[in-house]
Design a protein around this motif. Structure first.
Motif, mmCIF file in Angstrom:
data_model
loop_
_atom_site.group_PDB
_atom_site.id
_atom_site.type_symbol
_atom_site.label_atom_id
_atom_site.label_comp_id
_atom_site.label_asym_id
_atom_site.label_seq_id
_atom_site.Cartn_x
_atom_site.Cartn_y
_atom_site.Cartn_z
ATOM 1 N N GLN A 282 0.842 -1.195 0.000
ATOM 2 C CA GLN A 282 0.000 0.000 0.000
ATOM 3 C C GLN A 282 0.880 1.248 0.000
ATOM 4 O O GLN A 282 1.845 1.328 0.759
ATOM 5 N N ASP A 283 0.537 2.205 -0.842
ATOM 6 C CA ASP A 283 1.184 3.519 -0.833
ATOM 7 C C ASP A 283 0.303 4.453 -0.019
ATOM 8 O O ASP A 283 -0.877 4.615 -0.315
ATOM 9 N N LEU A 284 0.872 5.040 1.012
ATOM 10 C CA LEU A 284 0.127 5.918 1.909
ATOM 11 C C LEU A 284 0.682 7.328 1.856
ATOM 12 O O LEU A 284 1.873 7.524 1.644
ATOM 13 N N SER A 285 -0.193 8.283 2.063
ATOM 14 C CA SER A 285 0.209 9.673 2.222
ATOM 15 C C SER A 285 -0.294 10.089 3.601
ATOM 16 O O SER A 285 -1.485 10.292 3.802
ATOM 17 N N VAL A 286 0.617 10.167 4.549
ATOM 18 C CA VAL A 286 0.267 10.408 5.945
ATOM 19 C C VAL A 286 0.264 11.914 6.215
ATOM 20 O O VAL A 286 1.288 12.577 6.035
ATOM 21 N N PRO A 287 -0.880 12.464 6.636
ATOM 22 C CA PRO A 287 -0.927 13.893 6.941
ATOM 23 C C PRO A 287 -0.149 14.205 8.227
ATOM 24 O O PRO A 287 -0.246 13.474 9.202
ATOM 25 N N LEU A 288 0.607 15.275 8.181
ATOM 26 C CA LEU A 288 1.432 15.675 9.333
ATOM 27 C C LEU A 288 0.883 16.950 9.964
ATOM 28 O O LEU A 288 0.300 17.794 9.296
ATOM 29 N N ALA A 289 1.124 17.076 11.263
ATOM 30 C CA ALA A 289 0.788 18.303 11.969
ATOM 31 C C ALA A 289 1.984 19.248 11.877
ATOM 32 O O ALA A 289 3.075 18.843 11.460
ATOM 33 N N ARG A 290 1.817 20.487 12.301
ATOM 34 C CA ARG A 290 2.939 21.418 12.336
ATOM 35 C C ARG A 290 3.907 20.988 13.426
ATOM 36 O O ARG A 290 3.512 20.426 14.443
ATOM 37 N N GLY A 291 5.167 21.242 13.213
ATOM 38 C CA GLY A 291 6.172 20.906 14.216
ATOM 39 C C GLY A 291 6.601 19.446 14.145
ATOM 40 O O GLY A 291 6.487 18.798 13.122
ATOM 41 N N ARG A 292 7.059 18.939 15.261
ATOM 42 C CA ARG A 292 7.586 17.579 15.320
ATOM 43 C C ARG A 292 6.438 16.560 15.312
ATOM 44 O O ARG A 292 5.429 16.752 15.980
ATOM 45 N N ASN A 293 6.617 15.471 14.545
ATOM 46 C CA ASN A 293 5.605 14.428 14.435
ATOM 47 C C ASN A 293 6.210 13.074 14.757
ATOM 48 O O ASN A 293 7.332 12.782 14.357
ATOM 49 N N ASN A 294 5.440 12.257 15.443
ATOM 50 C CA ASN A 294 5.800 10.857 15.676
ATOM 51 C C ASN A 294 4.790 10.008 14.926
ATOM 52 O O ASN A 294 3.589 10.096 15.203
ATOM 53 N N ILE A 295 5.292 9.187 14.001
ATOM 54 C CA ILE A 295 4.411 8.321 13.220
ATOM 55 C C ILE A 295 4.522 6.904 13.763
ATOM 56 O O ILE A 295 5.586 6.405 13.959
#
Length: 75
Positions: free
Chosen positions: A62-75
């Protein structure tokens, strides 16, 4: 589940989306949903997750496009 493009991922980005390619192997039970969390919150389709429907004994990429928040992100 395994991240396929792990070696190509940048540790930092200014983008609002982060591309992930994942391999899902349903060994003995079906895989029905994929939940991706960013900063402890479900990021793709909320708590419903992403429908993946991988039957036992099969695999899917699966190809995913993960939306990020502003600043530092932990996925």
């Amino acid at each position: 589940m395994k991240i396929v493009n792990e070696n190509a991922l940048a540790p930092f980005t200014n983008n609002k989306q982060y591309p992930l390619q994942v391999s899902i192997n349903a060994a003995s039970v079906p895989a029905k949903k994929l939940l991706v969390f960013v900063n402890g919150t479900p990021a793709i389709n909320g708590s419903a997750g992403l429908d993946i429907s991988v039957e036992p004994g099969s695999a899917s990429i699966q190809d995913l496009s993960v939306p990020l928040a502003r600043g530092r992100n932990n996925i």
